[in-house]
Design a protein around this motif. Structure first.
Motif, short mmCIF file in Angstrom:
data_model
loop_
_atom_site.label_atom_id
_atom_site.label_comp_id
_atom_site.label_asym_id
_atom_site.label_seq_id
_atom_site.Cartn_x
_atom_site.Cartn_y
_atom_site.Cartn_z
N ALA A 6 0.74 -1.28 0.06
CA ALA A 6 -0.05 -0.05 0.06
C ALA A 6 0.88 1.32 -0.21
O ALA A 6 0.50 2.35 -0.75
N HIS A 7 2.09 1.29 0.69
CA HIS A 7 2.82 2.43 0.85
C HIS A 7 3.59 2.52 -0.59
O HIS A 7 3.50 4.01 -1.09
N GLN A 8 3.93 1.56 -1.17
CA GLN A 8 4.34 1.57 -2.40
C GLN A 8 3.40 2.11 -3.55
O GLN A 8 3.89 3.10 -4.32
N LEU A 9 2.09 1.63 -3.43
CA LEU A 9 1.27 2.27 -4.27
C LEU A 9 1.03 3.54 -4.08
O LEU A 9 0.67 4.43 -5.21
N SER A 10 0.72 4.03 -2.75
CA SER A 10 0.58 5.37 -2.63
C SER A 10 1.72 6.43 -3.07
O SER A 10 1.49 7.40 -3.66
N TYR A 11 2.98 5.65 -3.11
CA TYR A 11 4.20 6.57 -3.45
C TYR A 11 4.03 6.83 -5.06
O TYR A 11 4.04 7.88 -5.63
N LEU A 12 3.69 5.83 -5.75
CA LEU A 12 3.28 5.49 -7.40
C LEU A 12 2.29 6.58 -7.67
O LEU A 12 2.08 7.40 -8.43
N GLN A 13 1.16 6.45 -6.89
CA GLN A 13 -0.14 7.23 -6.86
C GLN A 13 0.50 8.91 -7.03
O GLN A 13 -0.18 9.64 -8.00
N LYS A 14 1.29 9.36 -6.00
CA LYS A 14 1.70 10.44 -6.11
C LYS A 14 2.56 11.03 -6.94
O LYS A 14 2.54 12.06 -7.76
N HIS A 15 3.43 10.11 -7.78
CA HIS A 15 4.43 10.49 -8.67
C HIS A 15 4.37 10.01 -10.02
O HIS A 15 5.06 10.19 -10.94
N ILE A 16 3.16 9.16 -10.41
CA ILE A 16 3.15 8.76 -11.57
C ILE A 16 2.85 9.55 -12.81
O ILE A 16 3.42 9.56 -13.83
N ALA A 17 2.29 10.82 -12.35
CA ALA A 17 2.29 11.94 -13.42
C ALA A 17 3.74 12.29 -13.92
O ALA A 17 3.87 12.36 -15.12
N ASN A 18 4.42 12.53 -13.14
CA ASN A 18 5.85 12.86 -13.31
C ASN A 18 6.77 11.85 -13.93
O ASN A 18 7.41 12.26 -15.01
N ILE A 19 6.45 10.67 -13.40
CA ILE A 19 7.07 9.27 -14.04
C ILE A 19 6.77 9.45 -15.65
O ILE A 19 7.79 9.14 -16.41
N ILE A 20 5.47 9.30 -15.83
CA ILE A 20 4.89 9.63 -17.17
C ILE A 20 5.62 10.55 -18.05
O ILE A 20 6.05 10.40 -19.28
#
Length: 419
Positions: free
Chosen positions: A180-194
């Motif tokens: 859940a912690h890793q998913l939350s991190y990705l949720q926060k940063h996925i726009a930047n990653i893309i």
């Protein structure tokens, strides 16, 4: 004629995301084994820092690949650290056919890494591990112990002695908590990653970014789809954009914003599913503390998972006993031995990854680990293992019998180690 062709065409079933059994998961391995204790790689604002670094690396790349010399130049790090970046990245890559994974040790520098994989690897160096829950009576379990993790700079972990004294295993994050912690991190940063993987449409500038199918596949470094023993091998096959693409014809890139919305929706759905699971367990476990206390004495919590990247087989809480497991007992490619005390543990199975965490006064024998092993926060532990690479962090009075292909990485606050 057109209507007849449409009627005869198969339904869009190859879109696995329509299958409610398929859920997005973070790839555990990059977060578990891919973080390096190199301060220059931890960016307070990854998107602002990595955008110009990506441009510089691209100018130094050959066929979209960069070697250690380019990495050293672009990141202003030593040649040794640049080589360490490549070696670590090769051990956590999602694509087993990538040239870096297949390269011999003497070829690593010349083969280099795909620029997109490298950028994602550098981005997640800012990830902070999930903190343990604080013990309500910390004074009663006080112990002299390395308190700062080499991987995130502030994680204060309980020592093995503290765990034994206070039955504090229940204060440590569970695999579900970490997911859940890793998913939350990705949720926060996925726009930047893309945005770092996307390219501008010719003539329209940065206001119109698109993502190709090839670039989308590289997000598989961080996430994958699957559940109940079934994984989608290709990330593009889990999308509504590229699932039916003709392999002989290049797929048309899609708007980056569309990919972002799709991933955010699925991450939110996965987080909701995890929240529901945790709530169900809490509501149905009124005697959880008593059960934890009993397990801490001399039992094994072995969480068997299918052969995918959702999590390791977990062997936890073994105390004052001997444990033997072979390949048929470990249903997975990785294992985590955690919070074991005064025991002898044999895991004689071929592995890809192994983690030994928070153990004390024990001997742990691991089968050959093809990718990486990490030993962290252990005390008076003997570890016997053959592996490609090993990282040792915040341990004391431990003895290591190693057969390794790469020089061991020893970081953090260690005391009286022998090898």
């Amino acid at each position: 004629m057109t209507e007849e062709l449409i009627d005869q065409s198969p339904p869009p079933d190859p879109d696995p995301i329509q299958n409610s059994n398929l859920i997005i998961h973070p790839r555990r391995v990059p977060f578990e084994h891919g973080l390096l204790p190199i301060q220059k790689l931890v960016f307070t604002d990854p998107i602002q820092t990595l955008a110009p670094i990506k441009q510089k690396l691209a100018s130094l790349a050959t066929n979209h690949r960069v070697g250690s010399a380019a990495i050293s130049d672009a990141l202003s790090i030593s040649d040794d650290h640049a080589r360490l970046v490549l070696e670590t990245l090769s051990s956590v890559l999602h694509c087993e056919t990538d040239p870096l994974v297949l390269a011999k040790p003497e070829e690593v520098d010349s083969v280099g890494a795909d620029l997109r994989d490298l950028i994602l690897f550098l981005y997640i160096q800012s990830y902070k591990k999930l903190l343990p829950r604080t013990h309500k009576d910390s004074a009663s379990v006080a112990d002299v112990w390395p308190s700062t993790s080499a991987f995130d700079g502030y994680l204060s972990a309980l020592s093995p002695i503290q765990l034994v004294r206070s039955n504090s295993r229940r204060f440590m994050p569970s695999p579900t908590d970490e997911e859940a912690h890793q998913l939350s991190y990705l949720q926060k940063h996925i726009a930047n990653i893309i945005s770092l993987l996307a390219e501008p449409v010719e003539g329209q500038g940065d206001d119109s970014l698109v993502l190709s199918m090839e670039s989308l596949e590289h997000i598989g470094f961080l996430v994958h789809y699957g559940d109940k023993g079934f994984d989608v091998p290709s990330l593009s096959q889990a999308t509504p954009f590229f699932a039916n693409s003709d392999p002989d014809m290049p797929a048309v890139p899609v708007p980056a914003s569309q990919v972002n919305d799709w991933l955010l929706k699925d991450i939110a759905s996965a987080l909701e599913s995890i929240s529901n699971r945790i709530s169900g367990k809490e509501n149905g476990a009124s005697n959880a503390s008593d059960q934890n206390a009993a397990m801490a004495d001399s039992s094994v919590a072995l969480n068997k998972v299918s052969s995918n990247d959702r999590g390791p087989c977990i062997i936890e809480g073994v105390s004052k006993t001997s444990l033997f497991k072979q390949a048929s007992d470990l249903k997975g490619r990785s294992v985590k031995v955690a919070n074991c005390h005064d025991s002898v543990i044999y895991l004689l199975a071929p592995l890809r990854y192994a983690t030994v965490y928070g153990c004390s006064d024990s001997t742990i024998v691991l089968g050959a680990a093809g990718k990486a092993v990490k030993v962290e926060h252990c005390e008076r532990v003997h570890v016997i293992v053959a592996t490609k690479r090993i990282c040792i962090a915040n341990c004391r009075e431990c003895v290591f019998f190693l057969g390794v292909n790469q020089r061991p990485l020893i970081v953090g606050d260690n005391h009286k180690l022998q090898s």
